[in-house]
Scaffold this motif. Structure first.
Motif, PDB file in Angstrom:
ATOM      1  N   ARG A 225       0.834  -1.212   0.000  1.00  0.00           N
ATOM      2  CA  ARG A 225       0.000   0.000   0.000  1.00  0.00           C
ATOM      3  C   ARG A 225       0.865   1.258   0.000  1.00  0.00           C
ATOM      4  NH1 ARG A 225      -5.242   1.136   1.173  1.00  0.00           N
ATOM      5  NH2 ARG A 225      -5.587  -1.064   1.635  1.00  0.00           N
ATOM      6  N   GLY A 226       1.934   1.253   0.782  1.00  0.00           N
ATOM      7  CA  GLY A 226       2.823   2.406   0.784  1.00  0.00           C
ATOM      8  C   GLY A 226       3.456   2.651  -0.573  1.00  0.00           C
ATOM      9  N   ALA A 227       3.867   1.583  -1.249  1.00  0.00           N
ATOM     10  CA  ALA A 227       4.446   1.732  -2.589  1.00  0.00           C
ATOM     11  C   ALA A 227       3.416   2.245  -3.580  1.00  0.00           C
ATOM     12  CB  ALA A 227       5.018   0.391  -3.047  1.00  0.00           C
ATOM     13  N   ALA A 228       2.164   1.783  -3.459  1.00  0.00           N
ATOM     14  CA  ALA A 228       1.110   2.239  -4.368  1.00  0.00           C
ATOM     15  C   ALA A 228       0.845   3.728  -4.186  1.00  0.00           C
ATOM     16  CB  ALA A 228      -0.158   1.428  -4.129  1.00  0.00           C
ATOM     17  N   VAL A 229       0.752   4.186  -2.943  1.00  0.00           N
ATOM     18  CA  VAL A 229       0.499   5.607  -2.687  1.00  0.00           C
ATOM     19  C   VAL A 229       1.644   6.463  -3.202  1.00  0.00           C
ATOM     20  CG1 VAL A 229       0.166   7.326  -0.876  1.00  0.00           C
ATOM     21  CG2 VAL A 229      -0.991   5.120  -0.717  1.00  0.00           C
ATOM     22  N   LEU A 230       2.888   6.041  -2.929  1.00  0.00           N
ATOM     23  CA  LEU A 230       4.050   6.812  -3.383  1.00  0.00           C
ATOM     24  C   LEU A 230       4.123   6.857  -4.901  1.00  0.00           C
ATOM     25  CD1 LEU A 230       6.646   8.308  -2.675  1.00  0.00           C
ATOM     26  CD2 LEU A 230       7.828   6.097  -2.655  1.00  0.00           C
ATOM     27  N   LEU A 274      -4.598  -1.833  -9.192  1.00  0.00           N
ATOM     28  CA  LEU A 274      -3.926  -3.123  -9.314  1.00  0.00           C
ATOM     29  C   LEU A 274      -3.016  -3.390  -8.117  1.00  0.00           C
ATOM     30  CD1 LEU A 274      -2.992  -3.252 -13.111  1.00  0.00           C
ATOM     31  CD2 LEU A 274      -4.715  -4.605 -11.920  1.00  0.00           C
ATOM     32  N   MET A 275      -2.278  -2.379  -7.693  1.00  0.00           N
ATOM     33  CA  MET A 275      -1.393  -2.561  -6.541  1.00  0.00           C
ATOM     34  C   MET A 275      -2.191  -2.878  -5.289  1.00  0.00           C
ATOM     35  SD  MET A 275       1.882  -2.287  -7.168  1.00  0.00           S
ATOM     36  CE  MET A 275       2.677  -1.657  -5.688  1.00  0.00           C
ATOM     37  N   ARG A 280      -4.349  -6.749  -1.061  1.00  0.00           N
ATOM     38  CA  ARG A 280      -5.532  -6.728  -0.197  1.00  0.00           C
ATOM     39  C   ARG A 280      -6.124  -8.124  -0.078  1.00  0.00           C
ATOM     40  NH1 ARG A 280     -10.094  -2.883  -2.205  1.00  0.00           N
ATOM     41  NH2 ARG A 280      -8.509  -1.350  -1.633  1.00  0.00           N
ATOM     42  N   LEU A 281      -6.474  -8.468   1.152  1.00  0.00           N
ATOM     43  CA  LEU A 281      -7.193  -9.715   1.376  1.00  0.00           C
ATOM     44  C   LEU A 281      -8.679  -9.505   1.111  1.00  0.00           C
ATOM     45  CD1 LEU A 281      -5.488 -10.884   4.689  1.00  0.00           C
ATOM     46  CD2 LEU A 281      -5.085 -11.780   2.407  1.00  0.00           C
TER      47      LEU A 281
END
Length: 289
Positions: A225-230, A274-275, A280-281
């Motif tokens: 999630r952090g990588a997706a936001v960044l 997609l990320m 996500r579960l």
């Protein structure tokens, strides 16, 4: 006279066929779509903890957020394409926030439901009736859940009808596990529940196992999630910095620049979704909601 008889015959045939042409239960497509939209917003509000808020408020707030985001984007960049993207993000913002809040509430409550099951088991085994057992949760349940059970106790005191009070409790909690607990209690109330304690015990063990597994997996995948936001935010920060220069404004107001901004927005949305889908579960559905 022939015209009058023809009109009368046509009207009679139309009246005979009217039950099949316009059945009473059928609504117009736009009305049905509006009802489904209102129902989806109501379920979203229930899951986020705003069960008593009107669905129209979400629409009004979304429109206001879109206008505010568009105005800020125009003041900062003066780029029409960025204004359009900002307006779309602003309109979607309240819905995204409600979904995020609903997920946080489900996550925080997930570890509390086994304790609720244990308290219900203890109350039932001590000889309490089901309404009294649920009513005692207003003081003994974990603190985040007490307001809902206080409302249930007030409903029971006012109406004395367990089934209606339980349905209002389920709507206020807006949680899949709560749905299963409330439906188990309703069934036990209606048809008798000699196996109620064993069912609640099995449900408590299942929820505990699911909570432990989810906590372990989410802790390992939180970086996604952090990588997706960044990855989504960084290009738009660069775009805003470039838009502060006159040559940047001239480049991005051209047809090619507008196409780059809109295409970048579409790619950002798809990549972000997609990320999140990768990390996500799957959440349990509210089958009884």
């Amino acid at each position: 006279m022939t015209l009058v008889w023809g009109v009368t015959l046509a009207a009679g045939i139309l009246l005979v066929l009217s039950p099949w042409l316009w059945p009473a239960g059928r609504s117009r497509p736009e009305t049905a779509a509006a009802d489904r939209s209102q129902g989806a917003i109501a379920r979203l509000l229930q899951g986020a903890g705003y069960a008593h808020a009107p669905a129209a408020r979400v629409i009004v707030v979304s429109i206001g957020a879109g206008l505010l985001a568009a105005a800020l984007a125009w003041l900062i960049t003066a780029l029409p394409a960025v204004v359009i993207v900002a307006a779309a993000v602003g309109v979607a913002g309240p819905t995204v926030w409600l979904r995020s809040r609903a997920r946080r509430l489900r996550k925080s409550r997930r570890a509390l439901w086994p304790d609720v099951c244990d308290l219900l088991i203890a109350s039932v085994r001590s000889g309490m009736s089901l309404p009294d057992a649920v009513g005692t949760l207003a003081t003994s349940a974990p603190a985040p859940l007490r307001p809902a059970f206080v409302g249930f106790a007030g409903d029971m005191a006012a109406s004395g009808h367990f089934d209606a009070s339980a349905l209002r409790l389920k709507a206020q909690l807006g949680d899949p596990v709560a749905d299963r607990i409330v439906e188990t209690l309703r069934m036990a109330r209606q048809v008798g529940g000699t196996e109620l304690t064993s069912v609640l015990r099995a449900l408590s063990a299942s929820v505990r196992a699911d909570t432990n597994l989810r906590a372990e997996v989410e802790s390992r995948q939180s970086w996604i999630r952090g990588a997706a936001v960044l990855g989504v935010v960084a290009p738009w920060v660069v775009l805003i910095l470039l838009a502060t220069r006159p040559e940047g404004v001239a480049a991005y107001t051209s047809p090619q620049g507008v196409l780059v901004i809109l295409g970048g927005a579409a790619v950002s949305i798809v990549a972000y979704r997609l990320m999140l889908r990768v990390g996500r579960l799957s959440e349990p559905r509210r089958w009884f909601g």
